[in-house]
Design a protein around this motif. Structure first.
Motif, PDB file in Angstrom:
ATOM      1  N   VAL A  45       0.851  -1.198   0.000  1.00  0.00           N
ATOM      2  CA  VAL A  45       0.000   0.000   0.000  1.00  0.00           C
ATOM      3  C   VAL A  45       0.881   1.240   0.000  1.00  0.00           C
ATOM      4  CG1 VAL A  45      -1.752   1.292   1.260  1.00  0.00           C
ATOM      5  CG2 VAL A  45      -1.907  -1.194   1.169  1.00  0.00           C
ATOM      6  N   VAL A  47       3.996   1.579  -1.054  1.00  0.00           N
ATOM      7  CA  VAL A  47       4.663   1.723  -2.355  1.00  0.00           C
ATOM      8  C   VAL A  47       3.687   2.290  -3.388  1.00  0.00           C
ATOM      9  CG1 VAL A  47       5.625   0.401  -4.305  1.00  0.00           C
ATOM     10  CG2 VAL A  47       6.426  -0.050  -1.982  1.00  0.00           C
ATOM     11  N   THR A  48       2.475   1.754  -3.399  1.00  0.00           N
ATOM     12  CA  THR A  48       1.473   2.214  -4.367  1.00  0.00           C
ATOM     13  C   THR A  48       1.146   3.698  -4.149  1.00  0.00           C
ATOM     14  OG1 THR A  48       0.567  -0.002  -4.310  1.00  0.00           O
ATOM     15  CG2 THR A  48      -0.794   1.654  -5.332  1.00  0.00           C
ATOM     16  N   GLU A  49       1.035   4.093  -2.883  1.00  0.00           N
ATOM     17  CA  GLU A  49       0.705   5.495  -2.595  1.00  0.00           C
ATOM     18  C   GLU A  49       1.869   6.421  -2.939  1.00  0.00           C
ATOM     19  OE1 GLU A  49      -1.457   6.262   0.963  1.00  0.00           O
ATOM     20  OE2 GLU A  49      -3.117   5.107   0.099  1.00  0.00           O
TER      21      GLU A  49
ATOM     22  N   LYS B  40      -8.721  -0.257   1.119  1.00  0.00           N
ATOM     23  CA  LYS B  40      -7.614   0.254   0.307  1.00  0.00           C
ATOM     24  C   LYS B  40      -6.864  -0.923  -0.330  1.00  0.00           C
ATOM     25  CE  LYS B  40      -5.670   4.015   2.021  1.00  0.00           C
ATOM     26  NZ  LYS B  40      -4.817   4.781   2.916  1.00  0.00           N
ATOM     27  N   LEU B  41      -6.638  -1.944   0.503  1.00  0.00           N
ATOM     28  CA  LEU B  41      -5.979  -3.161   0.004  1.00  0.00           C
ATOM     29  C   LEU B  41      -6.782  -3.787  -1.119  1.00  0.00           C
ATOM     30  CD1 LEU B  41      -4.783  -5.548   2.833  1.00  0.00           C
ATOM     31  CD2 LEU B  41      -3.437  -4.459   1.069  1.00  0.00           C
ATOM     32  N   ILE B  44      -6.215  -1.867  -4.310  1.00  0.00           N
ATOM     33  CA  ILE B  44      -4.886  -2.049  -4.907  1.00  0.00           C
ATOM     34  C   ILE B  44      -4.756  -3.431  -5.562  1.00  0.00           C
ATOM     35  CG2 ILE B  44      -2.424  -2.354  -4.325  1.00  0.00           C
ATOM     36  CD1 ILE B  44      -2.839  -0.055  -2.285  1.00  0.00           C
ATOM     37  N   PHE B  45      -5.247  -4.441  -4.863  1.00  0.00           N
ATOM     38  CA  PHE B  45      -5.095  -5.810  -5.374  1.00  0.00           C
ATOM     39  C   PHE B  45      -6.259  -6.253  -6.250  1.00  0.00           C
ATOM     40  CE2 PHE B  45      -2.239  -6.044  -1.708  1.00  0.00           C
ATOM     41  CZ  PHE B  45      -1.155  -6.669  -2.277  1.00  0.00           C
ATOM     42  N   PHE B 278      -0.060  -7.219  -7.896  1.00  0.00           N
ATOM     43  CA  PHE B 278       1.016  -6.246  -7.668  1.00  0.00           C
ATOM     44  C   PHE B 278       2.367  -6.857  -8.043  1.00  0.00           C
ATOM     45  CE2 PHE B 278       4.348  -4.407  -5.006  1.00  0.00           C
ATOM     46  CZ  PHE B 278       4.162  -3.044  -5.178  1.00  0.00           C
TER      47      PHE B 278
END
Lengths: 83, 359
Positions: A45, A47-49, B40-41, B44-45, B278
């Motif tokens: 998270v 790294v993505t941010e 949020k996770l 992202i995933f 990711f």
């Protein structure tokens, strides 16, 4: 000017780390302890941010403990990538 | 070390998923941290759903169901199977091996070789190399490779680090010998990297002979980051696994392509084990390959199914029509061991399918 940019970057890193883990008292993690407070999903998270906020790409091989030991090492990584 | 195999082809693959579908939201309350963090996770995933077997279902249940479907769809006579290789980390019993149970339930011939291999995410590639070796026997013409795991039973519901990734599945791959035509055209190249010094990065600490299961080993504890698990649950040091993958996989794949004298651009698809989207995107970046050549949706829709993940992603993201013409694939599995195993092979007229196990 350079110091100011580095401070902004440092503030940004601290803000994003707190977004990932709000209960973390980041001020206490200036040495080698930050990485141990984040599980691997927290790291992803973060790294993505960082990538999204700073418009950078962090190569997979750079996502390793020594680059995420403290806000200072993260700032150093970003500066290297930006240069 | 380059491995070379001549005279073998993959004829068909069937993947079996349990019918039981779990949404990410169904388990969100079990995870540490706030709901916002978990959401949020999810974003992202791209976590959507996973397939989990019911408590009473075992690997042999999924596999026998899958075999019957594969026999029917592909008009394969069970008497034609000359060897059975079963790769699993979640056997029905410690003793006997699951291959014997499957052989008995299916009524396969009694003169065949049955073999069990304890491998995880590299298990499809490792299993194929064993099948290719068996096929060098003149009397062995067809080997069935099984990759199956029900890891959801061994992952803590309170471990946000692993639980949202894991799915259950089985795959059956029929590998046949070929004896006509120019065999060298179909040479299969491979390589394997094993680093047993890093075995603790992905393990289940208790339940084997070193640490017998007990009240103590079944007790949940906080791992220091808020995730709760017991010593009988899978523990994954995500950072160590990630580093291993980034250090090793690109190097091994580039070495394989070089040794085989094949240009990266000639490869039609890179079929990797499916840890999470990711990691696959970072791997594609590092290898400088178009992410469009790297199917990566399995974890979002079905979950990471360990050794079955490569055949599962083939069966869900590609099609029998896709394989009506020759396709050059680079497949690579990596994980427990730690191991990385890769193959470069052509698939032509390979039939693939999906079946659902009702549970």
């Amino acid at each position: 000017m350079r110091d100011e940019m580095e401070k902004d970057l440092n503030d940004c890193v601290i803000r994003l780390v707190k977004n990932v883990k709000p209960d973390l008292n980041i001020g206490n993690y200036t040495d080698t302890e930050l990485f141990n407070q984040l599980d691997s999903f927290d790291m992803i998270v973060l790294v993505t941010e960082l990538e999204s906020e700073l418009n950078i790409k962090i190569p997979g091989e750079e996502i390793r403990p020594e680059n995420f030991n403290s806000p200072a090492t993260v700032v150093s990584l970003i500066k290297n990538l930006q240069s | 070390m380059i491995l070379e195999y001549i005279g073998a082809r993959i004829s068909c693959i069937e993947t079996v998923f349990p019918s039981n579908e779990i949404q990410f939201a169904d388990e969100i309350d079990n995870y540490p941290g706030s709901e916002l963090q978990s959401l949020k996770l999810q974003k992202i995933f791209n976590f959507k759903s996973r397939r989990l077997a019911a408590d009473s279902v075992t690997v042999s249940d999924l596999v026998v169901h899958g075999f019957e479907s594969l026999f029917d769809k592909n008009n394969i006579d069970r008497e034609s199977i000359d060897g059975l290789v079963v790769v699993t980390q979640t056997p029905d019993y410690l003793v006997p091996g699951t291959s014997f149970i499957i052989q008995g339930l299916l009524g396969l011939r009694t003169d065949i070789t049955c073999l069990d291999i304890n491998q995880g995410c590299a298990g499809f590639v490792i299993g194929l190399t064993v099948c290719f070796s068996l096929l060098t026997q003149p009397s062995i013409n067809r080997v069935a490779l099984v990759n199956a795991d029900i890891l959801s039973k061994l992952v803590s519901k309170h471990d946000r680090n692993s639980r949202p990734l894991i799915g259950d599945a089985a795959s059956i791959t029929i590998v046949d010998s070929i004896s006509n035509g120019d065999l060298s055209v179909n040479t299969i190249y491979g390589n394997i990297y094993t680093d047993g010094s890093r075995w603790e990065a992905l393990m289940i600490p208790a339940g084997g002979m070193r640490n017998r299961p007990s009240d103590k080993t079944s007790k949940l504890f906080d791992d220091g980051t808020g995730n709760l698990r017991s010593l009988e649950h899978l523990v994954m040091r995500g950072d160590a696994v990630f580093s291993f993958v980034m250090e090793t996989v690109p190097h091994m794949i580039e070495g394989l392509l070089k040794d085989a004298g094949i240009d990266k651009d000639s490869v039609d698809k890179f079929l990797f084990h499916q840890p999470n989207s990711f990691m696959l995107k970072k791997l594609a970046q590092k290898l400088d390959i178009d992410i469009g050549k790297v199917p990566h949706s399995l974890v979002s829709l079905y979950g990471n199914s360990s050794g079955a993940s490569i055949p599962a992603v083939m069966c869900t993201e590609l099609s029998t029509e896709y394989f009506e013409q020759p396709r050059l694939l680079c497949i690579s599995g990596f994980g427990v061991g730690l191991t990385c195993a890769s193959l470069l092979l052509k698939l032509n007229c390979t039939r693939i399918g999906v079946t659902v196990y009702p549970c």
